[in-house]
Design an enzyme around this catalytic site. Structure first.
Site, mmCIF file in Angstrom:
data_model
loop_
_atom_site.group_PDB
_atom_site.id
_atom_site.type_symbol
_atom_site.label_atom_id
_atom_site.label_comp_id
_atom_site.label_asym_id
_atom_site.label_seq_id
_atom_site.Cartn_x
_atom_site.Cartn_y
_atom_site.Cartn_z
ATOM 1 N N HIS A 56 28.945 3.292 -21.966
ATOM 2 C CA HIS A 56 28.114 2.140 -20.661
ATOM 3 C C HIS A 56 28.371 3.735 -19.523
ATOM 4 O O HIS A 56 29.524 4.007 -19.728
ATOM 5 C CB HIS A 56 28.926 1.019 -20.370
ATOM 6 C CG HIS A 56 28.063 -0.363 -21.427
ATOM 7 N ND1 HIS A 56 28.822 -0.776 -21.723
ATOM 8 C CD2 HIS A 56 26.994 0.028 -22.161
ATOM 9 C CE1 HIS A 56 28.079 -1.423 -22.270
ATOM 10 N NE2 HIS A 56 27.409 -1.130 -22.938
ATOM 11 N N HIS A 70 23.337 2.299 -16.749
ATOM 12 C CA HIS A 70 23.833 1.590 -18.250
ATOM 13 C C HIS A 70 24.963 0.323 -18.733
ATOM 14 O O HIS A 70 26.037 0.875 -18.583
ATOM 15 C CB HIS A 70 23.963 2.790 -19.861
ATOM 16 C CG HIS A 70 23.521 1.817 -20.650
ATOM 17 N ND1 HIS A 70 24.400 2.669 -21.624
ATOM 18 C CD2 HIS A 70 22.994 1.157 -21.347
ATOM 19 C CE1 HIS A 70 23.873 2.371 -22.364
ATOM 20 N NE2 HIS A 70 23.378 0.755 -22.200
ATOM 21 N N HIS A 79 17.663 -4.432 -22.460
ATOM 22 C CA HIS A 79 17.205 -3.897 -23.463
ATOM 23 C C HIS A 79 17.691 -4.307 -24.873
ATOM 24 O O HIS A 79 17.375 -4.196 -26.240
ATOM 25 C CB HIS A 79 17.180 -2.021 -23.747
ATOM 26 C CG HIS A 79 18.195 -1.585 -23.576
ATOM 27 N ND1 HIS A 79 18.725 -0.160 -22.630
ATOM 28 C CD2 HIS A 79 19.593 -2.055 -23.754
ATOM 29 C CE1 HIS A 79 19.587 -0.218 -22.705
ATOM 30 N NE2 HIS A 79 20.866 -0.924 -23.056
ATOM 31 N N ASN A 80 18.478 -5.440 -24.356
ATOM 32 C CA ASN A 80 19.197 -6.352 -25.835
ATOM 33 C C ASN A 80 18.883 -7.714 -25.104
ATOM 34 O O ASN A 80 20.033 -8.389 -24.160
ATOM 35 C CB ASN A 80 20.708 -6.182 -25.567
ATOM 36 C CG ASN A 80 21.011 -5.602 -26.795
ATOM 37 O OD1 ASN A 80 20.499 -4.211 -26.984
ATOM 38 N ND2 ASN A 80 22.576 -5.040 -26.334
ATOM 39 N N GLY A 104 19.876 8.357 -21.817
ATOM 40 C CA GLY A 104 20.006 9.959 -23.037
ATOM 41 C C GLY A 104 21.210 10.020 -22.650
ATOM 42 O O GLY A 104 22.095 9.041 -22.559
ATOM 43 N N MET A 125 25.146 11.987 -22.500
ATOM 44 C CA MET A 125 25.687 12.698 -21.546
ATOM 45 C C MET A 125 25.091 14.157 -21.299
ATOM 46 O O MET A 125 24.906 14.179 -19.980
ATOM 47 C CB MET A 125 26.913 12.588 -21.257
ATOM 48 C CG MET A 125 27.359 10.860 -21.144
ATOM 49 S SD MET A 125 29.433 11.178 -21.490
ATOM 50 C CE MET A 125 29.866 12.112 -22.810
ATOM 51 N N HIS A 160 14.701 2.735 -25.765
ATOM 52 C CA HIS A 160 15.583 2.188 -25.205
ATOM 53 C C HIS A 160 16.245 3.212 -24.864
ATOM 54 O O HIS A 160 16.924 3.885 -23.755
ATOM 55 C CB HIS A 160 16.357 1.072 -25.754
ATOM 56 C CG HIS A 160 17.498 1.219 -26.383
ATOM 57 N ND1 HIS A 160 17.664 1.458 -27.456
ATOM 58 C CD2 HIS A 160 18.993 0.833 -26.179
ATOM 59 C CE1 HIS A 160 19.022 2.530 -28.099
ATOM 60 N NE2 HIS A 160 20.083 1.729 -27.330
ATOM 61 N N GLY A 161 16.963 3.921 -25.870
ATOM 62 C CA GLY A 161 17.387 5.729 -25.506
ATOM 63 C C GLY A 161 17.693 6.528 -26.751
ATOM 64 O O GLY A 161 16.500 6.431 -27.567
ATOM 65 N N LYS A 203 31.974 7.039 -16.766
ATOM 66 C CA LYS A 203 32.497 6.723 -18.517
ATOM 67 C C LYS A 203 33.704 6.250 -18.523
ATOM 68 O O LYS A 203 34.295 6.095 -17.877
ATOM 69 C CB LYS A 203 31.816 7.953 -19.503
ATOM 70 C CG LYS A 203 30.743 7.543 -20.485
ATOM 71 C CD LYS A 203 31.863 7.724 -21.795
ATOM 72 C CE LYS A 203 32.353 7.234 -22.378
ATOM 73 N NZ LYS A 203 32.496 6.607 -23.287
#
Lengths: 144, 481
Positions: B201, B235, B329-330, B379, B381, B404-405, B480
């Protein structure tokens, strides 16, 4: 077999996996508790200043281990505590009864060398059982 | 297992390959991505194809990798009448998602103050183990968060009224019922509004350059003008609140399956009929978690606006910090698709997959309805992210779903073995990306080498026509957990 744990490397792509052992189910639960918090922080830096009591019961020992670790994760978020000492009493009658005292202190990012935040215990490759030599062993994968 | 190549980007495993498969399993991937796809994806997506009431296909997106129960990137739609709902098809982090915020600033405006900006953001949005947010609420208000999502935030002043028009479903998933949520979940989540969490995240400061815009008209419609414009990507999800709900109901379903005579190939695929009391209870609790996650990203947006305002000494409105969009996305959602020529309501599970509806679909907010649903693809970092747009083809091909990524290729342990957090931080700084992280080992786990090539993932779905690229976004700063 003595009380202890080993982190399992590359067991899963994104998470934290460990194998815990003990001569008795109580030792196994203690080792699993310590492994869980070692995944989240350097437990050597946690002072056992705050005490919490946990009481749980379940007919199945594997579900009881799932509940025990889930309860510790809950306390980490709800009470903001990290633990390093786990004193577990386990008795089996009609079902397994757990009475535990855990000790730790409030989370301090400056002192505890924080690692991954445990989200939940998973059932993935989750196993609890007795070994051929009579000891106890569990494999746990934690979602982080 | 036999895998048939259907097109250059679609691979199919027929039901004959595993006992109990009710539908074929389909994986979307280029030849290269398919070759590198981890074997867990094949095993897990074919397990999903065995779940009662599944419709047409069990699908996996090109960023797919091994997960719990469903693979990450897994999509499956179930009949509301005789299908199931499964926490393993949604994930522990319910409504983990992405938000993208635009600004009127350029890289030249931001770079000289980037360090200050990251420091302020780092203090305003707590991250990592045990982090508590600045929002202090009682249980009664938490119940309102669970049922109203972002609407509660706007009422409390944590956002602008127009934010709701720029969030999937208006930032509120209907059907949330706090009575189906345990007190453990409430106690875990009540102090976590406005926190980022850990793992993958992040809050990222990114740049949209002219040369990275694929469709200028669409980019403008979404608020992107290029010229090294700065945007902010968030995120995160429902934090301990959602994790506890997933834990609670996984336990409930573990025993409920016996009652309903359901057997699954993986205990993590625990499920119950959607119409059963257990299934309905989980759906209501999941909606509560989805609303908490929308609220969490909204409160974080409020803090981001405060941070920019403080550092640039200007109102956030004047800096143009408008939400572009926010995607879940979940999550599992009830959506209508044509089945056997008839419009049919289905329960679509997306686990690590973004909704990708095309133009005209009523679920897309009016602001974007002529264009389609914005798709935010985060994406690693180091490599950058994408803003894409949904298409009508997605609605017929993938139950309106896309990637989603980037998708992990390497375990966290392997990444830590290969990369040291401090070295990664220095290397990123050399490449013009400043990083502030709570945990250095956690940072190492998120190294770009631990992920697939995001451009290859995005190009796959662009080539299939399920989502179209609008702009690639390059990171310059990252916070992060």
């Amino acid at each position: 077999m003595t009380q202890g744990y080993t982190f399992l490397e590359d067991r899963v792509i994104s998470d934290l996996a460990f194998e815990a052992t003990g001569d008795t189910p109580a030792e196994l639960f203690q080792a699993a508790g310590l492994a869980l918090f070692e995944g989240m922080a350097d437990t050597g830096r946690i002072q056992p200043r705050v005490r919490k009591e946990i009481r749980l019961k379940h007919a199945q020992i594997d579900q009881l281990l799932y509940d025990w670790l889930s309860e510790l994760i809950y306390l980490k978020d709800a009470a903001g505590l990290l633990f390093r000492e786990f004193s577990v009493q386990l008795d089996q009658n009609a079902e397994w009864n757990l009475i535990a005292t855990v000790r730790g202190e409030p989370i301090d990012p400056k002192r505890h060398a924080l690692r991954a935040d445990a989200k939940a215990v998973t059932y993935h490759q989750f196993e609890v059982g007795q070994t051929e030599t009579g000891g106890w062993k569990a494999r746990v994968v934690v979602d982080i | 297992m036999q895998i048939n190549k259907i097109t250059d980007y679609i691979w199919e495993i027929p039901p004959s390959e595993k006992e109990g498969m009710l539908v074929p399993a389909r994986i979307y991937a280029s030849e290269k991505l398919m070759k590198e796809m981890d074997s867990g994806v094949i095993e897990q997506i074919t397990n999903v194809a065995c779940l009662p009431g599944i419709q047409k296909y069990a699908l996996c997106m090109p960023d797919g990798h091994w997960g719990y129960g469903f693979p990450i990137g897994g999509v499956a739609a179930f009949s509301l009448q005789d299908g199931v709902i499964s926490p393993g098809g949604i994930g522990f982090d319910i409504n983990c998602g992405m938000r993208l915020i635009r600004t009127d600033l350029t890289a030249a405006d931001v770079k000289p103050r980037l360090k200050d900006l990251l420091n302020v953001l780092f203090n305003k949005v707590p991250a990592g183990v045990g982090a508590k947010g600045f929002v202090k609420i009682e249980r009664k208000e938490m119940a309102e968060v669970m049922t109203r999502g972002v609407n509660w935030c706007i009422k409390k002043g944590y956002g602008w009224a127009q934010d709701c028009d720029r969030i999937e479903g208006g930032g509120c998933l209907p059907g949330g019922d706090p009575s189906q949520v345990s007190s453990h979940a409430v106690e875990r989540g009540i102090g976590q509004l406005g926190t980022l969490g850990s793992g993958n995240h992040y809050i990222e400061i990114q740049v949209a350059s002219n040369e990275n815009i694929y469709d200028e008209k669409l980019a403008r419609a979404l608020g992107i003008f290029g010229r090294d414009q700065v945007v902010v990507m968030v995120h995160c999800g429902s934090r301990g609140f959602g994790h506890q709900i997933a834990t609670d109901y996984l336990r409930v379903f573990d025993s409920a399956m016996k009652k309903y005579g359901i057997t699954v190939r993986d205990r993590q695929l625990g499920c119950a009929p959607f119409r059963s009391p257990e299934g309905q209870a989980y759906y209501s609790a999941m909606a509560c978690a989805a609303n908490m996650a929308f609220a969490n990203r909204q409160v974080i947006t409020h803090r981001i606006r405060e941070a920019f305002s403080q550092v640039f000494n200007e109102d956030a409105e004047r800096l143009g910090l408008e939400t572009i969009y926010d995607v879940a996305h979940n999550v599992a959602k009830i959506e209508t698709y044509e089945i056997n020529g008839k419009p049919t309501e289905l329960l679509v599970h997306r686990k690590g997959s973004t909704r990708s509806f095309g133009p005209g679909r009523t679920e897309v907010p009016t602001l974007y309805r002529d264009w389609g649903q914005p798709v935010i693809v985060g994406g690693s970092m180091e490599t950058g992210s994408y803003l894409c747009i949904g298409t009508q083809k997605a609605e017929t091909e993938t139950f309106g779903s896309t990637m989603h990524g980037a998708g992990r290729t390497m375990s966290r342990t392997a990444a830590r073995r290969m990369v040291r957090g401090n070295d990664l931080q220095r290397r990123m700084e050399e490449h013009g990306i400043l990083v502030k992280a709570v945990s250095m080992s956690g940072l190492a786990e998120e190294a770009g080498t631990a992920y697939k090539n995001i451009s290859e993932v995005v190009d796959t779905m662009d080539a299939v026509g399920v989502s179209k690229k609008v702009v690639q976004l390059k990171p310059i700063g990252n916070i992060k957990g």
